[in-house]
Motif scaffolding. Sequence first.
Motif, PDB file in Angstrom:
ATOM      1  N   ARG A  72      10.626  50.332  82.788  1.00 23.11           N
ATOM      2  CA  ARG A  72      10.663  51.473  81.506  1.00 23.11           C
ATOM      3  C   ARG A  72      10.183  49.919  80.680  1.00 23.11           C
ATOM      4  O   ARG A  72      11.336  49.621  80.399  1.00 23.11           O
ATOM      5  CB  ARG A  72      11.889  52.052  81.459  1.00 23.11           C
ATOM      6  CG  ARG A  72      12.494  53.339  82.902  1.00 23.11           C
ATOM      7  CD  ARG A  72      13.823  53.327  82.117  1.00 23.11           C
ATOM      8  NE  ARG A  72      13.873  54.665  83.402  1.00 23.11           N
ATOM      9  CZ  ARG A  72      13.316  55.808  84.351  1.00 23.11           C
ATOM     10  NH1 ARG A  72      12.366  56.550  83.435  1.00 23.11           N
ATOM     11  NH2 ARG A  72      13.730  57.107  84.859  1.00 23.11           N
ATOM     12  N   ILE A  73       9.345  50.592  79.474  1.00 16.80           N
ATOM     13  CA  ILE A  73       8.676  49.669  79.317  1.00 16.80           C
ATOM     14  C   ILE A  73       9.967  49.680  78.108  1.00 16.80           C
ATOM     15  O   ILE A  73       9.649  48.071  77.154  1.00 16.80           O
ATOM     16  CB  ILE A  73       7.755  49.839  78.633  1.00 16.80           C
ATOM     17  CG1 ILE A  73       6.353  48.970  78.060  1.00 16.80           C
ATOM     18  CG2 ILE A  73       6.981  50.978  78.061  1.00 16.80           C
ATOM     19  CD1 ILE A  73       4.448  48.997  77.695  1.00 16.80           C
ATOM     20  N   ALA A  74      10.517  50.493  77.688  1.00 14.29           N
ATOM     21  CA  ALA A  74      11.653  50.711  76.511  1.00 14.29           C
ATOM     22  C   ALA A  74      12.779  49.830  76.648  1.00 14.29           C
ATOM     23  O   ALA A  74      13.037  49.483  75.612  1.00 14.29           O
ATOM     24  CB  ALA A  74      11.535  52.594  76.173  1.00 14.29           C
ATOM     25  N   SER A  75      12.723  49.528  77.547  1.00 12.08           N
ATOM     26  CA  SER A  75      13.866  48.842  77.993  1.00 12.08           C
ATOM     27  C   SER A  75      13.618  47.575  78.173  1.00 12.08           C
ATOM     28  O   SER A  75      14.500  46.787  77.736  1.00 12.08           O
ATOM     29  CB  SER A  75      14.124  48.852  79.127  1.00 12.08           C
ATOM     30  OG  SER A  75      14.925  50.565  79.823  1.00 12.08           O
ATOM     31  N   LEU A  76      12.115  47.017  78.058  1.00  9.68           N
ATOM     32  CA  LEU A  76      11.682  45.495  77.475  1.00  9.68           C
ATOM     33  C   LEU A  76      12.500  44.933  76.527  1.00  9.68           C
ATOM     34  O   LEU A  76      12.165  45.683  74.945  1.00  9.68           O
ATOM     35  CB  LEU A  76      10.381  45.439  77.939  1.00  9.68           C
ATOM     36  CG  LEU A  76       9.904  45.665  78.902  1.00  9.68           C
ATOM     37  CD1 LEU A  76       8.351  45.202  79.555  1.00  9.68           C
ATOM     38  CD2 LEU A  76      10.184  44.916  80.740  1.00  9.68           C
ATOM     39  N   PRO A  77      12.835  43.802  75.842  1.00  9.79           N
ATOM     40  CA  PRO A  77      13.026  43.476  75.231  1.00  9.79           C
ATOM     41  C   PRO A  77      11.841  43.621  73.408  1.00  9.79           C
ATOM     42  O   PRO A  77      10.442  43.126  73.646  1.00  9.79           O
ATOM     43  CB  PRO A  77      13.363  41.711  74.800  1.00  9.79           C
ATOM     44  CG  PRO A  77      13.141  41.647  76.258  1.00  9.79           C
ATOM     45  CD  PRO A  77      12.851  42.874  76.990  1.00  9.79           C
ATOM     46  N   GLY A  78      12.386  44.077  72.526  1.00 12.56           N
ATOM     47  CA  GLY A  78      11.920  44.732  71.186  1.00 12.56           C
ATOM     48  C   GLY A  78      10.904  45.792  71.166  1.00 12.56           C
ATOM     49  O   GLY A  78      10.227  46.285  70.587  1.00 12.56           O
TER      50      GLY A  78
END
Length: 432
Positions: A240-246
């Motif tokens: 999930r891209i929302a879980s990547l830093p920032g």
Amino acid sequence: MFSFTEIIRINCTVKMSNYGPAKRILNLDKIMWVEFAKLATETKAVNLGPGIPDIAPPDHVVEALKYATAHDNPYMNQATRAFGHPRLINAIAALYGNIQNRTIEPTKEILVTIGAYGSLFNSIMGLVNPGDEVIIIEPFFDCYKPMVLLAGGVPKYIPLKPKENAKSAQNWILDQIEFSALFTDKTKMIILNNPHNPIGKVFTKDELTMIAGLCKKHDVICISDEVYEWMIYTGNKHERIASLPGMWERTITISSAGKIFCATGWKLGWAIGPENLMEGLRVVNHHSVCSCPTPLQEAIAVGLEMELARFDQPDCYLTSLAEEMEKKRDKICLVLKEIGLEPIVPDGGYFVLADVSKINIDFDDGTSDKRDYKFVRWLTKNVGVATIPTSSFFSDDHKYIGEKYIRICFVREESTLDKGLELLKTLNKSDK
């Protein structure tokens, strides 16, 4: 280019039969789904086109809906909280908070909408201003473009391109150099579909990290359409891209109850994101549909609660449905190979692309349409199987990439799928 307000004004001040600029943006006569749904109905074809399951929702969700509308539960038949039924937003917060290992504030960071469609519309209308550029990864679900245009935005397209002799969804690549070059000081948003429709690509962590890096570098919002999030097949992982830093701070993640529970007619979806971005979505939603059906939200809440309670267990519907769909995927890909329609084996979702470029049949219908449109018409009329032309998911400049493929949906009962596959096998006799 016309803003949403200007389009509304045009619709209100000119005759509906001749409303010029608005019709060029929203020409119902040219919507692909309308033509092929009508053709499938007229020919009584086995319809393997639209992503509408003929599989029933799980029993516990159906029973929850029955209970919600019972006479001894009168409040469930009245309007609920505008931005999401309390029980449902709490269930969403619990499930996705567990997945993303973060606390999600249900009343501020979740919005329940009329389907994922509603979440997409609210996101684009609520966050895009006239003149803003929106990067769309191709092929794309066809509502992305008109929604951007309605908001007065400027769509910019970047295609996933298949490697030579591509046989799997992972063989479709996003060129980093081309992608980077699309970002300008006018770029406001990127729309990402992961898992991807129609290719079935599940973006790797490295690919998402690259996308995230550009979003952060250029201060861009990411709309992550993840409606097929639970349709992930062996050997793949949904990042999930929302879980990547920032990225939490700049991402709206969109999900669909209809896709999760095979209940697309219930038309419930939701958006999850930071409060400052969600405010724009809430304004649009409140002044359009206001709230969603209460009993449906109650039933979906019960369903999510039950799935969270047995998360990662064998009887968890979130994983068991994917196992069932993987068997259907393998069955349809095997038949497609046998009849010379080389499949692009999907890693997620419930669609498969079939390469029709080697079919030796005269299916020219005298139109100037792309090859895949002509083949889908011929297949529906002469073989009795309805599918979808893949070039319809590309912008005009890149339709050539899609016109050698058709999209086939396999979220079907075994009887439906088997009947369609038997009909497709007759292509061996026609292709002479």
